[in-house]
Design an enzyme around this catalytic site. Structure first.
Site, PDB file in Angstrom:
ATOM      1  CG  ASN A   7      -1.954   0.877   1.433  1.00 62.97           C
ATOM      2  OD1 ASN A   7      -1.923   2.249   0.627  1.00 62.97           O
ATOM      3  ND2 ASN A   7      -2.322   0.956   2.060  1.00 62.97           N
ATOM      4  NE  ARG A  92      -6.203   1.334   0.113  1.00 62.00           N
ATOM      5  CZ  ARG A  92      -6.431   2.534   0.907  1.00 62.00           C
ATOM      6  NH1 ARG A  92      -4.983   3.339   0.930  1.00 62.00           N
ATOM      7  NH2 ARG A  92      -6.954   3.948   1.005  1.00 62.00           N
ATOM      8  CG  HIS A 181     -13.073   2.784   3.140  1.00 65.08           C
ATOM      9  ND1 HIS A 181     -13.621   4.373   4.050  1.00 65.08           N
ATOM     10  CD2 HIS A 181     -11.927   3.145   3.816  1.00 65.08           C
ATOM     11  CE1 HIS A 181     -12.926   4.769   4.626  1.00 65.08           C
ATOM     12  NE2 HIS A 181     -11.785   4.309   4.416  1.00 65.08           N
ATOM     13  NE  ARG A 242     -10.400  12.017   3.985  1.00 62.47           N
ATOM     14  CZ  ARG A 242      -9.831  10.847   4.007  1.00 62.47           C
ATOM     15  NH1 ARG A 242     -10.498  10.302   4.468  1.00 62.47           N
ATOM     16  NH2 ARG A 242      -8.243   9.995   3.612  1.00 62.47           N
ATOM     17  CD  GLU A 387      -9.179  -1.508   4.078  1.00 59.31           C
ATOM     18  OE1 GLU A 387      -9.148  -0.716   5.586  1.00 59.31           O
ATOM     19  OE2 GLU A 387      -9.304  -0.773   3.298  1.00 59.31           O
TER      20      GLU A 387
END
Ligand code: ADP
Length: 412
Positions: A7, A92, A181, A242, A387
């Site tokens: 990743n 990813r 996601h 965020r 993940e």
């Protein structure tokens, strides 16, 4: 198979080696400050060794990958004898645009495709490509797979993904909801259905991925039909830093009143907002916010209330969108570990017939548990996401289809 999962961020590279037979993570780590100075953290989980941190110079991602491979093959701390034991690499990739609706074996055409959608994720996709190129240089014979954060959401119907803007923004600029996601929403919806002994085709599920970044998705009969993030991961829920959904006219208002450029305000909305902004920059970590709330900090209390209210509203919206809901799942850092924040959310769900065993909720941290009681009309679970395992499994699935024809694929 042993799969290396990568990743890659602009100055970081997270990695794990996963055995897809046992589903175990054999080793994991993180290269940081790539191109600045450099640091690598590494842990061998087979021998249960302590995490070690070193600070070698890491001038670029190629160097980072070389260091990772050195660690993985080290006679003392490694988990493979040599690189040929790594069967494949799963990368990813943040944005797959409309082009990638599933994971794919990486070849030249795929690299071009990832490049083409890069304007939609200008910080992330180029970094992901750097990781692919660096791996290819260092381990050219190892098959690689791209797993997209957006792919699972590509089943959304147009009525869910279109914004009510002039149509040419969609046609010419590809402005639409993509969602992120996806690897997590797919993993949790599929694995939870399996755990329940049900076919996903029979379930209406709402998956709440509540971490520092957070999103909700509506998964109807195994397919995503709506999700809260949008063109970018800024939309939807209130997150760590965020803002999630805001009135779009706020952008122009604040920019003109505070004399900010669009990129300055974008930075503020991504990095200084959310519960961090609402708590007057106290923290983006829910543990700090709960401590402060319990010590009477009203900003921290408000931040948590705004956060939970937004999650509850999305759950209500998605129950309406699916004309009902059978299962609600909490996952990711907050969803898995934070009983108090889960309670703030499910206290809104009585109208759906949700009935929770409070003592199970209180005891559940980071493991699978059913929170709902036998009389609950909707079943509610905590279901840890993974993940990296999902990326490794998808990589294995695709590599198995190659039958030794990887080189042909590479040159297509
Ligand atoms: P991301 O992958 O988006 O960085 P995670 O899913 O790892 O985020 O979630 C990290 C967040 O989870 C932390 O910022 C913190 O708010 C929350 N968190 C983690 N552990 C706990 C805990 N034990 N109790 C409360 N909140 C927690």
């Amino acid at each position: 198979m042993k799969i290396l999962v990568i990743n890659c961020g602009s100055s970081s590279l997270k990695f794990q080696v996963i055995n897809t037979v046992t589903n175990d993570c054999l080793a994991k780590g993180l290269c940081e400050r790539i191109g600045i100075d450099g640091a690598i953290t590494y842990q061998n989980l087979v021998k249960k060794l302590d995490k070690v941190k070193e600070t070698p110079a890491i001038e670029d991602h190629r160097k980072a990958i070389s260091l990772v491979l050195e660690k993985l093959t080290d006679p003392e701390t490694g988990v493979v004898k040599d690189l040929s034991e790594i069967d494949a690499v799963g990368h990813r990739i943040v944005h797959g645009g409309e082009r990638f609706t599933d994971s794919v074996i990486i070849n030249e055409e795929v690299i071009k495709g990832i490049q083409e959608v890069s304007p939609l994720a200008p910080l992330h996709n180029p970094a992901n490509l750097t990781g692919i190129r660096a791996c290819r240089e260092v381990m050219p014979k190892t098959p690689m797979v791209a797993v997209f954060d957006t792919a699972f959401h590509q089943t959304m119907p147009a009525k869910a993904f279109m914004y009510a803007l002039p149509l040419h923004y969609y046609r010419d600029l590809k402005v639409r909801r993509y969602g992120f996601h996806g690897t997590s929403h797919k993993f949790v919806s599929e694995e939870l259905a399996k755990y329940m002994g049900k076919d996903p085709q029979d379930l209406k599920m709402i998956i709440c991925h509540l971490g520092n970044g957070a999103s909700v998705s509506a998964v109807k009969y195994g397919q995503c039909i709506d999700t809260s993030m949008g063109l970018t991961p800024l939309a939807g829920l209130v997150m760590g830093t965020r803002c999630g959904d805001v009135d779009p006219a706020i952008v122009d208002y604040i920019e003109s009143r505070e004399n900010l450029t669009p990129s300055q305000l974008d930075e503020i909305m991504n990095k200084e907002s959310g519960v961090y902004g609402l708590s007057n920059k106290l923290s983006s970590d829910f543990r700090d916010l709960w401590d402060a709330r319990e010590n009477g900090d009203r900003n921290a209390a408000l931040a948590l209330d705004v956060w939970a209210y937004r999650v509850a509203k999305y759950i209500g919206a998605y129950a309406a969108a699916m004309n009902g809901v059978d299962v609600i799942a909490f996952t990711a850092g907050i969803g898995e570990n934070d009983a108090k924040s889960r309670r703030l959310v499910y206290q809104y769900l009585g109208y759906l017939g949700v009935d929770i065993d409070e003592s199970v909720n209180d005891m559940t941290h980071g493991k699978i548990a059913e929170l709902s009681t036998p009389v609950s009309r909707v079943r509610v679970f905590v279901f840890p996401t993974n993940e990296e395992l999902a990326i490794a499994k998808d990589t294995e699935r695709l590599v198995k289809t190659l039958n030794g024809s990887y080189y042909e694929n590479l040159t297509k």
